[in-house]
Design an enzyme around this catalytic site. Structure first.
Site, PDB file in Angstrom:
ATOM      1  N   HIS A 199      18.700  10.253  -5.783  1.00  0.00           N
ATOM      2  CA  HIS A 199      17.980  11.199  -4.920  1.00  0.00           C
ATOM      3  C   HIS A 199      16.954  10.440  -4.051  1.00  0.00           C
ATOM      4  O   HIS A 199      16.160   9.669  -4.583  1.00  0.00           O
ATOM      5  CB  HIS A 199      17.283  12.235  -5.798  1.00  0.00           C
ATOM      6  N   ALA A 202      16.854   1.010  -7.758  1.00  0.00           N
ATOM      7  CA  ALA A 202      16.690   2.465  -7.839  1.00  0.00           C
ATOM      8  C   ALA A 202      17.425   2.989  -9.067  1.00  0.00           C
ATOM      9  O   ALA A 202      18.587   2.664  -9.278  1.00  0.00           O
ATOM     10  CB  ALA A 202      17.241   3.124  -6.576  1.00  0.00           C
ATOM     11  N   HIS A 214      14.033   8.838  -2.507  1.00  0.00           N
ATOM     12  CA  HIS A 214      12.618   8.827  -2.870  1.00  0.00           C
ATOM     13  C   HIS A 214      12.021   7.468  -2.557  1.00  0.00           C
ATOM     14  O   HIS A 214      12.733   6.467  -2.488  1.00  0.00           O
ATOM     15  CB  HIS A 214      12.434   9.148  -4.361  1.00  0.00           C
ATOM     16  N   ASN A 217       4.747   9.080 -11.322  1.00  0.00           N
ATOM     17  CA  ASN A 217       5.938   8.517 -11.942  1.00  0.00           C
ATOM     18  C   ASN A 217       5.878   8.780 -13.445  1.00  0.00           C
ATOM     19  O   ASN A 217       4.885   8.464 -14.096  1.00  0.00           O
ATOM     20  CB  ASN A 217       6.010   7.014 -11.667  1.00  0.00           C
ATOM     21  N   CYS A 242       0.475 -10.016  16.545  1.00  0.00           N
ATOM     22  CA  CYS A 242       0.473  -9.618  17.964  1.00  0.00           C
ATOM     23  C   CYS A 242       1.189 -10.686  18.792  1.00  0.00           C
ATOM     24  O   CYS A 242       1.958 -10.371  19.704  1.00  0.00           O
ATOM     25  CB  CYS A 242      -0.953  -9.442  18.487  1.00  0.00           C
ATOM     26  N   CYS A 265      19.532  16.092 -11.947  1.00  0.00           N
ATOM     27  CA  CYS A 265      18.583  15.296 -11.182  1.00  0.00           C
ATOM     28  C   CYS A 265      17.220  15.980 -11.202  1.00  0.00           C
ATOM     29  O   CYS A 265      17.094  17.121 -10.773  1.00  0.00           O
ATOM     30  CB  CYS A 265      19.060  15.114  -9.747  1.00  0.00           C
ATOM     31  N   ALA A 310       9.000   0.105 -22.561  1.00  0.00           N
ATOM     32  CA  ALA A 310       9.470  -0.898 -23.533  1.00  0.00           C
ATOM     33  C   ALA A 310      10.974  -0.807 -23.735  1.00  0.00           C
ATOM     34  O   ALA A 310      11.536   0.263 -23.909  1.00  0.00           O
ATOM     35  CB  ALA A 310       8.752  -0.702 -24.858  1.00  0.00           C
ATOM     36  N   CYS A 359      -4.332 -12.509  16.928  1.00  0.00           N
ATOM     37  CA  CYS A 359      -3.598 -12.072  15.737  1.00  0.00           C
ATOM     38  C   CYS A 359      -2.190 -12.666  15.793  1.00  0.00           C
ATOM     39  O   CYS A 359      -1.503 -12.570  16.805  1.00  0.00           O
ATOM     40  CB  CYS A 359      -3.553 -10.545  15.705  1.00  0.00           C
ATOM     41  N   HIS A 394      -2.568  -3.554  17.924  1.00  0.00           N
ATOM     42  CA  HIS A 394      -3.142  -4.268  16.781  1.00  0.00           C
ATOM     43  C   HIS A 394      -3.829  -3.281  15.839  1.00  0.00           C
ATOM     44  O   HIS A 394      -4.763  -2.588  16.217  1.00  0.00           O
ATOM     45  CB  HIS A 394      -4.142  -5.335  17.231  1.00  0.00           C
TER      46      HIS A 394
HETATM   47 ZN    ZN Z   1      -2.220  -7.771  15.659  1.00  0.00          ZN
END
Ligand code: ZN
Length: 333
Positions: free
Chosen positions: A163, A159, A165, A75, A198, A39, A21, A195, A239
Site C-alpha cells: 500500500h 517496503a 506510503h 509506526n 545552486c 491491509c 527483535a 551555494c 536557494h
Molecule cells: Zn542553494
C-alpha cells in the site's frame, strides 16, 4: 526499548531496534511475494493502526474511520519511540542513548494498488502538505535535531507493505551522511561564497546534459557522480535550506516534478523498487546560508556488494548522461 549506539571509530550512530527483535530465521526472504489478504492501510481497517496523528478528511467524518485521502499514523513497530528520553550515557568506552524519536507512516492514498508515479498532481500535492505539516509540528520539539522523510517502494527497497506510503523518522542526532553534506557545502561556500547546489543547478541548466524534468521552481537531474543507474535528484531552483520553507506555489511545482520524474522511472525501468530520501537542513538551524534541500531518488537495480561495502565507492554501470536519455525518452501521458 530501542537504543542509539555510536561507532567510536566512524562516529556513526546505529539504532538497535529491539521492538523489532528477530531471530536469524526471520531474515530468510520468502521465495514468492505473498499477496496479503489484509491491509491495515485500506478503508475500514483504520482501527488496526495506532490512532491517527493527522488526516485529510471531510469535516463530517470521524477520526480513524474511512473518508480520508491522506492519513498519518505512528509506526506500529517504530524504530524509535517518543516516550523515551533523549539522554546520552556511557557503556565503558562506548556512547549510547535511549532510542527517543518519532517514527510515523504517511499513508499516501486509500487506493491500495496505485503508485505515486500514477497519482494525479493534486494527490501528490496533498502528500507533500502532509509531510510539511508533520515536519512543522515535530520541529517544535527542541530535543529533535533531524527529521528525515523517506520512501521505500517495493520489497527489494525495504517496503514490507505494498500500500503506497512514505515514512518520517525524527531523531535527536544529525545523521553522519547529512553532516557530511553540510560540511561539504559549508567548505564550498567558504571559498566561493556561493551555494554548491545552486551552482550545480546553474551548470546543469547551461549544459542541458543531465536534466530529466524541469519547471519554474524545480528541476530534476541525474547527478554528475551518480552512484546508481538512474539515481535522480530533485532540487528547488530557489536557494532554500529547509524543506519547511516551501511556499504554496512551490508545493504545486514540486508535486509536478516529483510525479513526472517517478513516472519516467516507473516506465523506463518497469516499476523498479526504489528509495527516496528528503535531505533538508537540521532543525537546529545549521546550514542556513550554505545548504540547499533536495530529494534523492535511488532505484534499486544493482546490489551494493563487497567493493562498495569495503570502500564507500560505488560502481555505476550506467553513465548518468545515458540514464538521462532513457528517462527523457519516456512518453508522458
Ligand atoms: Zn542553494
Amino acid at each position: 526499548m530501542p537504543e542509539f549506539r555510536k561507532d567510536p571509530v566512524l562516529k556513526r550512530w546505529v539504532i538497535i531496534a529491539t521492538e523489532r527483535a528477530k531471530r536469524p530465521h526471520d531474515f530468510v526472504k520468502p521465495k514468492v511475494e505473498e499477496k496479503p489478504a489484509f491491509c491495515p492501510f485500506d478503508y475500514g481497517n483504520e482501527h488496526t493502526t495506532p490512532p491517527e496523528i493527522l488526516a485529510f478528511r471531510p469535516a463530517d467524518t470521524a477520526p480513524n474511520s474511512p473518508g480520508w485521502w491522506v492519513r498519518v499514523v505512528p509506526n506500529k513497530f517504530g524504530a524509535v519511540n517518543p516516550e523515551l528520553k533523549a539522554k546520552k550515557y556511557g557503556l565503558g568506552m562506548f556512547d549510547a542513548m535511549e532510542g527517543f524519536g518519532y517514527h510515523e507512516v504517511i499513508i499516501e492514498t486509500p487506493d491500495h494498488n496505485t503508485h505515486l508515479a500514477l497519482m494525479d498532481y493534486k494527490q501528490v500535492e496533498e502528500i507533500i502538505w502532509a509531510y510539511k505539516q508533520r515536519y512543522e509540528t515535530i520541529a517544535k520539539d527542541s530535543k529533535i535535531q533531524y527529521i528525515l522523510i523517506f520512501k521505500n517502494h517495493g520489497r527489494d527497497a525495504g517496503a514490507s507493505l505494498q500500500h503506497p506510503h512514505s515514512q518520517l523518522i525524527a531523531i535527536p542526532i544529525v545523521p553522519k551522511r547529512v553532516q557530511e553534506e553540510l560540511n561539504g557545502s559549508q567548505e564550498y561556500y567558504g571559498y566561493k561564497e556561493r551555494c554548491v547546489f545552486c551552482d550545480i543547478i546553474d551548470q546543469e541548466m547551461q549544459r542541458q546534459e543531465r536534466i530529466v524534468e524541469e519547471n519554474d521552481s524545480f528541476i530534476s537531474i541525474e547527478p554528475f557522480a551518480a552512484r546508481f543507474p538512474c539515481e535522480t535528484w530533485i532540487l528547488p531552483k530557489r536557494h532554500m535550506n529547509c524543506f519547511n520553507d516551501i511556499t504554496e506555489k512551490e508545493v504545486k511545482a514540486f508535486a509536478m516534478v516529483l510525479k513526472n520524474t517517478l513516472y519516467r522511472i516507473y516506465k523506463a525501468l518497469d516499476n523498479p523498487p526504489y528509495n527516496f530520501m528528503l535531505h533538508t537542513a537540521p532543525v537546529t538551524g545549521e546550514g542556513k546560508t550554505y545548504y540547499h534541500w533536495h530529494l534523492e531518488i535511488v532505484p534499486r537495480l544493482t546490489n551494493v556488494a563487497g567493493f562498495e561495502w569495503g570502500s564507500g565507492f560505488y560502481i555505476n554501470p550506467m553513465p548518468p548522461e545515458e540514464a538521462t536519455k532513457y528517462l527523457r525518452a519516456v512518453e508522458m501521458p
